[in-house]
Write a protein that holds these residues in place. Structure first.
Motif, PDB file in Angstrom:
ATOM      1  N   VAL A  13       0.842  -1.202   0.000  1.00 30.21           N
ATOM      2  CA  VAL A  13       0.000   0.000   0.000  1.00 30.21           C
ATOM      3  C   VAL A  13       0.874   1.247   0.000  1.00 30.21           C
ATOM      4  CG1 VAL A  13      -1.621   1.360   1.382  1.00 30.21           C
ATOM      5  CG2 VAL A  13      -2.029  -1.072   1.018  1.00 30.21           C
ATOM      6  N   VAL A  14       1.924   1.235   0.810  1.00 30.26           N
ATOM      7  CA  VAL A  14       2.836   2.385   0.846  1.00 30.26           C
ATOM      8  C   VAL A  14       3.491   2.584  -0.512  1.00 30.26           C
ATOM      9  CG1 VAL A  14       5.001   3.226   1.860  1.00 30.26           C
ATOM     10  CG2 VAL A  14       3.242   2.232   3.317  1.00 30.26           C
ATOM     11  N   VAL A  15       3.917   1.507  -1.134  1.00 29.27           N
ATOM     12  CA  VAL A  15       4.530   1.596  -2.464  1.00 29.27           C
ATOM     13  C   VAL A  15       3.503   2.077  -3.491  1.00 29.27           C
ATOM     14  CG1 VAL A  15       5.542   0.220  -4.333  1.00 29.27           C
ATOM     15  CG2 VAL A  15       6.298  -0.123  -1.980  1.00 29.27           C
ATOM     16  N   ALA A  16       2.272   1.581  -3.378  1.00 27.42           N
ATOM     17  CA  ALA A  16       1.231   1.958  -4.343  1.00 27.42           C
ATOM     18  C   ALA A  16       0.844   3.422  -4.215  1.00 27.42           C
ATOM     19  CB  ALA A  16       0.001   1.072  -4.156  1.00 27.42           C
ATOM     20  N   ILE A  17       0.954   3.983  -3.022  1.00 21.22           N
ATOM     21  CA  ILE A  17       0.657   5.413  -2.865  1.00 21.22           C
ATOM     22  C   ILE A  17       1.681   6.237  -3.622  1.00 21.22           C
ATOM     23  CG2 ILE A  17       0.629   7.293  -1.175  1.00 21.22           C
ATOM     24  CD1 ILE A  17      -0.658   5.301   0.783  1.00 21.22           C
ATOM     25  N   GLY A  18       2.950   5.800  -3.594  1.00 17.91           N
ATOM     26  CA  GLY A  18       3.997   6.519  -4.317  1.00 17.91           C
ATOM     27  C   GLY A  18       3.919   6.338  -5.818  1.00 17.91           C
ATOM     28  N   ASP A  19       3.492   5.173  -6.266  1.00 23.32           N
ATOM     29  CA  ASP A  19       3.373   4.869  -7.701  1.00 23.32           C
ATOM     30  C   ASP A  19       2.064   4.119  -7.908  1.00 23.32           C
ATOM     31  OD1 ASP A  19       3.805   4.316 -10.388  1.00 23.32           O
ATOM     32  OD2 ASP A  19       5.146   2.639  -9.986  1.00 23.32           O
ATOM     33  N   PRO A  20       0.977   4.831  -8.120  1.00 22.46           N
ATOM     34  CA  PRO A  20      -0.353   4.196  -8.111  1.00 22.46           C
ATOM     35  C   PRO A  20      -0.699   3.422  -9.385  1.00 22.46           C
ATOM     36  CG  PRO A  20      -0.576   6.536  -8.516  1.00 22.46           C
ATOM     37  CD  PRO A  20       0.891   6.268  -8.286  1.00 22.46           C
ATOM     38  N   SER A  21       0.071   2.389  -9.686  1.00 21.46           N
ATOM     39  CA  SER A  21      -0.299   1.538 -10.804  1.00 21.46           C
ATOM     40  C   SER A  21      -1.244   0.447 -10.304  1.00 21.46           C
ATOM     41  CB  SER A  21       0.944   0.944 -11.467  1.00 21.46           C
ATOM     42  OG  SER A  21       1.725   0.265 -10.539  1.00 21.46           O
ATOM     43  N   PRO A  22      -2.157   0.009 -11.144  1.00 21.59           N
ATOM     44  CA  PRO A  22      -3.206  -0.929 -10.686  1.00 21.59           C
ATOM     45  C   PRO A  22      -2.666  -2.247 -10.143  1.00 21.59           C
ATOM     46  CG  PRO A  22      -3.717  -0.071 -12.871  1.00 21.59           C
ATOM     47  CD  PRO A  22      -2.354   0.415 -12.528  1.00 21.59           C
ATOM     48  N   TRP A  25      -1.830  -2.114  -6.406  1.00 20.86           N
ATOM     49  CA  TRP A  25      -3.025  -2.196  -5.545  1.00 20.86           C
ATOM     50  C   TRP A  25      -3.576  -3.613  -5.524  1.00 20.86           C
ATOM     51  CZ3 TRP A  25      -3.827   1.278  -2.069  1.00 20.86           C
ATOM     52  CH2 TRP A  25      -3.424   2.603  -2.285  1.00 20.86           C
ATOM     53  N   ALA A  26      -3.475  -4.313  -6.662  1.00 20.53           N
ATOM     54  CA  ALA A  26      -3.957  -5.694  -6.721  1.00 20.53           C
ATOM     55  C   ALA A  26      -3.127  -6.594  -5.803  1.00 20.53           C
ATOM     56  CB  ALA A  26      -3.911  -6.208  -8.156  1.00 20.53           C
ATOM     57  N   PHE A  27      -1.795  -6.423  -5.824  1.00 20.81           N
ATOM     58  CA  PHE A  27      -0.946  -7.191  -4.914  1.00 20.81           C
ATOM     59  C   PHE A  27      -1.282  -6.885  -3.463  1.00 20.81           C
ATOM     60  CE2 PHE A  27       2.244  -8.001  -8.323  1.00 20.81           C
ATOM     61  CZ  PHE A  27       2.359  -9.355  -8.127  1.00 20.81           C
ATOM     62  N   ALA A  28      -1.447  -5.616  -3.142  1.00 21.84           N
ATOM     63  CA  ALA A  28      -1.767  -5.235  -1.765  1.00 21.84           C
ATOM     64  C   ALA A  28      -3.087  -5.865  -1.325  1.00 21.84           C
ATOM     65  CB  ALA A  28      -1.830  -3.713  -1.640  1.00 21.84           C
ATOM     66  N   ALA A  29      -4.084  -5.820  -2.193  1.00 26.38           N
ATOM     67  CA  ALA A  29      -5.386  -6.398  -1.845  1.00 26.38           C
ATOM     68  C   ALA A  29      -5.302  -7.915  -1.700  1.00 26.38           C
ATOM     69  CB  ALA A  29      -6.415  -6.028  -2.915  1.00 26.38           C
ATOM     70  N   ALA A  30      -4.594  -8.560  -2.601  1.00 21.33           N
ATOM     71  CA  ALA A  30      -4.471 -10.022  -2.538  1.00 21.33           C
ATOM     72  C   ALA A  30      -3.756 -10.457  -1.264  1.00 21.33           C
ATOM     73  CB  ALA A  30      -3.739 -10.537  -3.769  1.00 21.33           C
ATOM     74  N   TRP A  31      -2.681  -9.792  -0.917  1.00 20.73           N
ATOM     75  CA  TRP A  31      -1.942 -10.166   0.281  1.00 20.73           C
ATOM     76  C   TRP A  31      -2.741  -9.862   1.534  1.00 20.73           C
ATOM     77  CZ3 TRP A  31       4.005  -9.201  -0.357  1.00 20.73           C
ATOM     78  CH2 TRP A  31       4.460  -9.937  -1.435  1.00 20.73           C
ATOM     79  N   ALA A  32      -3.533  -8.802   1.510  1.00 20.28           N
ATOM     80  CA  ALA A  32      -4.385  -8.490   2.656  1.00 20.28           C
ATOM     81  C   ALA A  32      -5.448  -9.573   2.837  1.00 20.28           C
ATOM     82  CB  ALA A  32      -5.033  -7.123   2.483  1.00 20.28           C
ATOM     83  N   VAL A  33      -6.013 -10.038   1.746  1.00 24.25           N
ATOM     84  CA  VAL A  33      -7.025 -11.101   1.825  1.00 24.25           C
ATOM     85  C   VAL A  33      -6.408 -12.377   2.386  1.00 24.25           C
ATOM     86  CG1 VAL A  33      -8.465 -12.632   0.417  1.00 24.25           C
ATOM     87  CG2 VAL A  33      -8.533 -10.169   0.048  1.00 24.25           C
ATOM     88  N   VAL A  34      -5.221 -12.724   1.914  1.00 23.81           N
ATOM     89  CA  VAL A  34      -4.543 -13.924   2.412  1.00 23.81           C
ATOM     90  C   VAL A  34      -4.219 -13.768   3.900  1.00 23.81           C
ATOM     91  CG1 VAL A  34      -2.436 -15.304   2.238  1.00 23.81           C
ATOM     92  CG2 VAL A  34      -3.639 -14.609   0.172  1.00 23.81           C
ATOM     93  N   GLY A  35      -3.762 -12.586   4.294  1.00 27.05           N
ATOM     94  CA  GLY A  35      -3.431 -12.347   5.694  1.00 27.05           C
ATOM     95  C   GLY A  35      -4.633 -12.446   6.600  1.00 27.05           C
TER      96      GLY A  35
END
Length: 53
Positions: A13-22, A25-35
């Motif tokens: 999420v921190v990386v995606a805020i700096g470079d908001p490529s889709p 955000w997909a990686f952040a969401a997927a890892w959050a779901v797994v967590g």
């Protein structure tokens, strides 16, 4: 393990805020779901063990 996945998701999420490529955000969401899934599974397993013993 769930905490590690959530920590990595927060990092993405921190990386995606700096470079908001889709895909970031997909990686952040997927890892959050797994967590979250891992933590919920662990809590449910712990409750079942406590109730049966």
């Amino acid at each position: 393990m769930g905490g590690i996945w959530l920590f990595l998701a927060a990092g993405w999420v921190v990386v995606a805020i700096g470079d908001p490529s889709p895909w970031r955000w997909a990686f952040a969401a997927a890892w959050a779901v797994v967590g979250v899934g891992s933590l919920v599974s662990a809590v449910l397993l712990r409750r079942r063990q406590r109730d049966s013993g």
